[in-house]
Structures are given as C-alpha cells and as structure tokens.
Write a protein that holds these residues in place. Structure first.
Motif, PDB file in Angstrom:
ATOM      1  N   GLY A  26      47.640  30.346  38.844  1.00  0.00           N
ATOM      2  CA  GLY A  26      47.430  31.600  38.480  1.00  0.00           C
ATOM      3  C   GLY A  26      47.511  32.552  36.985  1.00  0.00           C
ATOM      4  O   GLY A  26      47.279  33.429  36.888  1.00  0.00           O
ATOM      5  N   TYR A  27      47.215  31.922  35.631  1.00  0.00           N
ATOM      6  CA  TYR A  27      46.837  32.250  34.213  1.00  0.00           C
ATOM      7  C   TYR A  27      45.350  32.653  34.713  1.00  0.00           C
ATOM      8  O   TYR A  27      45.416  34.026  34.552  1.00  0.00           O
ATOM      9  N   ALA A  28      45.141  31.748  35.689  1.00  0.00           N
ATOM     10  CA  ALA A  28      43.146  32.010  35.584  1.00  0.00           C
ATOM     11  C   ALA A  28      42.935  33.453  36.041  1.00  0.00           C
ATOM     12  O   ALA A  28      42.579  34.076  35.895  1.00  0.00           O
ATOM     13  N   LEU A  29      43.953  33.459  37.674  1.00  0.00           N
ATOM     14  CA  LEU A  29      43.974  35.113  38.266  1.00  0.00           C
ATOM     15  C   LEU A  29      44.338  36.033  37.690  1.00  0.00           C
ATOM     16  O   LEU A  29      43.631  37.153  37.635  1.00  0.00           O
ATOM     17  N   ALA A  30      45.425  35.968  36.830  1.00  0.00           N
ATOM     18  CA  ALA A  30      45.531  36.773  35.777  1.00  0.00           C
ATOM     19  C   ALA A  30      45.346  37.124  35.316  1.00  0.00           C
ATOM     20  O   ALA A  30      44.557  38.694  34.697  1.00  0.00           O
ATOM     21  N   TYR A  31      44.008  36.621  34.220  1.00  0.00           N
ATOM     22  CA  TYR A  31      43.199  37.212  33.109  1.00  0.00           C
ATOM     23  C   TYR A  31      41.885  37.011  34.353  1.00  0.00           C
ATOM     24  O   TYR A  31      41.302  38.683  33.325  1.00  0.00           O
ATOM     25  N   ALA A  36      39.462  42.585  34.600  1.00  0.00           N
ATOM     26  CA  ALA A  36      38.771  43.550  35.220  1.00  0.00           C
ATOM     27  C   ALA A  36      38.706  45.455  34.419  1.00  0.00           C
ATOM     28  O   ALA A  36      38.440  47.112  34.895  1.00  0.00           O
ATOM     29  N   MET A  37      40.898  45.006  34.297  1.00  0.00           N
ATOM     30  CA  MET A  37      41.337  46.261  33.296  1.00  0.00           C
ATOM     31  C   MET A  37      40.573  46.213  32.302  1.00  0.00           C
ATOM     32  O   MET A  37      40.087  48.378  32.385  1.00  0.00           O
ATOM     33  N   GLU A  38      40.697  45.596  31.625  1.00  0.00           N
ATOM     34  CA  GLU A  38      39.995  46.780  30.438  1.00  0.00           C
ATOM     35  C   GLU A  38      38.564  46.271  30.446  1.00  0.00           C
ATOM     36  O   GLU A  38      37.976  47.291  29.886  1.00  0.00           O
ATOM     37  N   ASN A 209      36.098  29.682  39.282  1.00  0.00           N
ATOM     38  CA  ASN A 209      35.196  30.747  39.137  1.00  0.00           C
ATOM     39  C   ASN A 209      35.711  31.494  40.782  1.00  0.00           C
ATOM     40  O   ASN A 209      35.593  32.791  40.087  1.00  0.00           O
ATOM     41  N   ASP A 210      34.694  30.733  41.433  1.00  0.00           N
ATOM     42  CA  ASP A 210      34.643  31.580  42.810  1.00  0.00           C
ATOM     43  C   ASP A 210      35.922  31.374  43.532  1.00  0.00           C
ATOM     44  O   ASP A 210      35.607  32.776  44.580  1.00  0.00           O
ATOM     45  N   VAL A 211      36.925  31.051  43.154  1.00  0.00           N
ATOM     46  CA  VAL A 211      38.168  31.146  43.802  1.00  0.00           C
ATOM     47  C   VAL A 211      38.944  32.214  43.593  1.00  0.00           C
ATOM     48  O   VAL A 211      39.224  33.743  44.426  1.00  0.00           O
ATOM     49  N   VAL A 212      39.128  32.251  42.203  1.00  0.00           N
ATOM     50  CA  VAL A 212      39.538  33.671  41.728  1.00  0.00           C
ATOM     51  C   VAL A 212      38.833  34.707  41.994  1.00  0.00           C
ATOM     52  O   VAL A 212      39.748  36.347  42.126  1.00  0.00           O
ATOM     53  N   GLU A 213      36.799  35.133  41.683  1.00  0.00           N
ATOM     54  CA  GLU A 213      36.253  35.739  41.289  1.00  0.00           C
ATOM     55  C   GLU A 213      36.542  36.546  43.924  1.00  0.00           C
ATOM     56  O   GLU A 213      36.315  37.678  43.422  1.00  0.00           O
ATOM     57  N   GLY A 214      36.525  35.987  44.364  1.00  0.00           N
ATOM     58  CA  GLY A 214      37.710  35.871  45.618  1.00  0.00           C
ATOM     59  C   GLY A 214      37.750  37.397  45.962  1.00  0.00           C
ATOM     60  O   GLY A 214      38.096  37.387  46.640  1.00  0.00           O
ATOM     61  N   HIS A 216      40.328  37.939  43.834  1.00  0.00           N
ATOM     62  CA  HIS A 216      39.994  39.453  42.789  1.00  0.00           C
ATOM     63  C   HIS A 216      39.355  40.656  44.174  1.00  0.00           C
ATOM     64  O   HIS A 216      40.040  41.967  44.271  1.00  0.00           O
ATOM     65  N   ARG A 217      37.935  39.752  44.347  1.00  0.00           N
ATOM     66  CA  ARG A 217      37.239  41.101  45.413  1.00  0.00           C
ATOM     67  C   ARG A 217      38.430  41.451  46.054  1.00  0.00           C
ATOM     68  O   ARG A 217      38.073  43.027  47.163  1.00  0.00           O
ATOM     69  N   LEU A 218      39.374  40.400  47.017  1.00  0.00           N
ATOM     70  CA  LEU A 218      39.958  40.626  48.142  1.00  0.00           C
ATOM     71  C   LEU A 218      41.031  41.217  47.976  1.00  0.00           C
ATOM     72  O   LEU A 218      41.346  43.047  48.689  1.00  0.00           O
ATOM     73  N   ALA A 219      42.045  41.645  46.563  1.00  0.00           N
ATOM     74  CA  ALA A 219      42.433  42.490  45.686  1.00  0.00           C
ATOM     75  C   ALA A 219      42.344  43.578  45.818  1.00  0.00           C
ATOM     76  O   ALA A 219      42.881  44.770  46.249  1.00  0.00           O
ATOM     77  N   LYS A 220      41.045  44.023  45.219  1.00  0.00           N
ATOM     78  CA  LYS A 220      40.018  44.663  44.896  1.00  0.00           C
ATOM     79  C   LYS A 220      40.392  45.855  46.608  1.00  0.00           C
ATOM     80  O   LYS A 220      40.262  47.565  46.405  1.00  0.00           O
ATOM     81  N   LYS A 221      39.851  45.234  47.594  1.00  0.00           N
ATOM     82  CA  LYS A 221      39.557  45.535  48.829  1.00  0.00           C
ATOM     83  C   LYS A 221      40.304  46.023  49.495  1.00  0.00           C
ATOM     84  O   LYS A 221      41.568  47.019  50.091  1.00  0.00           O
TER      85      LYS A 221
END
Length: 368
Positions: A26-31, A36-38, A209-214, A216-221
């Motif tokens: 949860g912490y890593a995903l929020a970061y 991304a917003m920053e 790192n890969d889990v969170v990046e994946g 994040h990309r799904l959320a963006k889509k």
C-alpha cells in the motif's frame, strides 16, 4: 447512465483511494501514484485529483513523507460502515488491498458496501497468486489449512458480484523480492537462503517495483477508459495474474541471489515454518528494520527506495500466518506457474531475481 453523464459524474469525483496504506504494498503504490503526479506523468484532466490513503494507524510507518507529497492520510476503522462512507466521499476509484487482519473479510465487506453507497465508479483489488488453487487438493482439512487465503478468495467474490463487469479489476501477484530483506542477516552473514519450501518445488516471485509499476499502468488505462477513451485489449481484463518470466526452485533462487550479491556459493536450506516464524519474530526487535533508508530509488530500474523497505512494524501474527499458507501452496506445487500478462503491461520482461539483487546489492550489504 449515458457516457456523457458518466464523464460529468467523474469530473465531480476527484479522489482516488488506496487502502491499507500502512502495509508494504500500500505504501509503495501510494508513493508511485504521488510520484507520477509530481512528475506530471498523469493525464491533464486528473492533474487536480488527489490520493486519499487509508490506514489503521499512521504512527511509525513514515506516512508523513507521503503527506508532504500531497496524500491525504485518514486513520480508519474498516468495520465502521458509516465512517467508511465518509472516507469514500467524492471518490472515483478505490484500490483495495485486503488487510493482514483476521477480520479482513468483514472489513472488506464494509468497504465494498460503503463504495456502493457512495457510487464509486470502479474498485481494483490486489490479491495473491494461487488463491484460486486452494481447493484443488482432496485434503479434508482444506478450510482450516488455508483460512487466510480462503478469506481473500471470498473478498474476490464480493468484488466481482458487487462491482460486476467493467467496474472491477483484480490483480493477483506472488511473494515480492523485498521480503528477502527479512532474510538478509542470514543471506549476508551465513551465505544461506532459508525457506519453508522443499528444494525441488518451484514457485513464482516478483520485484515489488514491477508489481507497483504494472498496477500503476493499469490504473492509468482505467482512468482513460472512464474518460471515454479507447484502450488496448490487454488493459480490459477483469483478472490479471502477475508472475516472473520463470518459476524457480529454492536452489535456483539461492544461485541467482548469490550471483546478484557477488557470491557464488550461496546455499539453499529447507527449514520448517516454525523456524521461519522464529526468524520473523526476531526481526520484529531488530533496530535495523525500524527505520526506512533514505534512498530515493527507481521503480523502472528495480532500485529500491525508502518506500520499498519492509520495516519491522509490518510483521504481525496474521501476516506471518498468511505467508505460511502461501508456502504450503508452494509445497503442493500450486505456485509453479507463469503468465505473460505483466510483461505485456510493462512492455518489457519483469526484473529477474539476479538483476534485482545486483541493483540492490549495497542495500543488502548493510546487514553483514
């Protein structure tokens, strides 16, 4: 609701919620979302949106760092449905990370009901690889043997039923490499990888790192879809299974870790679940795991930052019990699996175990 009405509704909802902010994932995903917003990696139409991070307690988890980046931190009682409704006001999407709690099923039910009441558009859920395989055995004690994984299965079912069709997405992932920090004193001090899994049993694991990046990309889509845009087929699924490119046995893992750390004599040792529990209990009192390191890190390179370090406050009874069930699944051969879904989402291969340890060698050497 027409597409135009939905887009108007989405405009008035400017909050994305992430639950279980006082957990490693949860912490890593929020970061990652705040970063991304920053860096203005997000679409212009959501540049004014905000991240609301829910947690049981903010004390000792370093959540003030996320607050400085713009996160709204809310301490919650997940079993209080009225309070959960307040938490989900003006929320467009929820990323639900089930709690490491023996009441996780009731807590998830309250969250889902509150989300329905507040007309949340979409719920994503992070789950565990293998939870759909716990019924394959003929063992009559299956229910008691996999109590925690059974609960996660039931939460998946609730999400699918209450937010059916395109209103939900479930991402299953395995044990993450970052949990090896808890074994770092043995890796560095004794040159041994000790796990409660038989040496010939293969299982999948991944870089956080890969889990969170994946995710994040799904959320963006997903945000693009809610805005009425067309998205690629690989981003339209309701259930994803994230795995590494190849499942490894304990001995293969020891070899890759050794090579990554610059050691070529790393040995694997099969230990009992009780032995691992004792090790984790010892880590709870190890001051080296009390504070996060200051490194900034890099998700795409697999270089851990402060957000990826598993502090000892993450270790508690329910989390240990859940991990033990996952190792039991590995010993039954149910985690020897592979999917290309994460590779397609990242548009590259996930980081190998050897690559991860090469990238974070200095971090692990602190535990010599």
């Amino acid at each position: 609701m027409s597409q135009q009405q939905q887009q108007q509704s989405n405009t008035s909802r400017n909050v994305f919620v992430i639950t279980n902010g006082d957990s490693l994932v949860g912490y890593a995903l929020a970061y990652r979302c705040l970063e991304a917003m920053e860096k203005h990696e997000v679409e212009p139409e959501i540049s004014g949106h905000k991240i609301r991070l829910l947690c049981r307690s903010r004390s000792g988890f370093g959540l003030s760092r996320l607050e400085k980046m713009g996160a709204e931190i809310m301490e919650v009682n997940y079993k209080d449905e009225d309070k959960m409704r307040d938490c989900l006001k003006d929320v467009m999407c929820v990323m639900m990370i089930p709690e490491f709690s023996f009441d996780r099923e009731k807590e998830a039910e309250c969250l889902i009901k509150a989300a329905k009441h507040q007309h949340v558009e979409h719920i994503s859920m992070l789950s565990w690889i293998g939870v759909d395989r716990i019924h394959k055995s003929d063992n009559s004690q299956q229910g008691s043997q996999f109590r925690n994984l059974e609960q996660i299965c039931h939460i998946e079912k609730m999400v699918k039923e209450e937010f059916s069709g395109e209103k939900h997405c479930i991402v299953r992932f395995p044990m993450v490499y970052q949990l090896f920090y808890y074994l770092a004193p043995q890796l560095e001090g004794e040159n041994r990888l000790c796990l409660p899994v038989e040496k010939n049993k293969k299982f999948t694991s991944l870089d956080l790192n890969d889990v969170v990046e994946g995710v994040h990309r799904l959320a963006k889509k997903q945000r693009e879809r809610l805005a009425g845009r067309q998205i690629e087929f690989q981003f339209k699924k309701q259930v994803y299974e994230f795995t590494c490119s190849k499942a490894l046995s304990g001995e293969e893992m020891a070899r890759q870790i050794g090579e990554g750390l610059g050691r070529h004599d790393m040995k694997f040792q099969h230990i009992s679940g009780n032995d691992l529990k004792k090790q984790l209990e010892h880590i709870k009192n190890d001051d080296r795991f009390k504070e996060r390191p200051d490194q900034r890190g890099d998700f795409k390179k697999g270089r851990d930052g402060f957000w990826a370090f598993p502090i000892n406050k993450y270790i508690h009874e329910c989390k240990i019990d859940t991990m033990m069930e996952w190792w039991q699944l590995a010993n039954k051969g149910e985690l020897d699996m592979h999917s290309d879904e994460l590779r397609h989402i990242l548009d590259r291969e996930p980081h190998s175990l050897k690559k991860y340890f090469e990238e974070n060698r200095d971090q692990f050497k602190r535990f010599k």
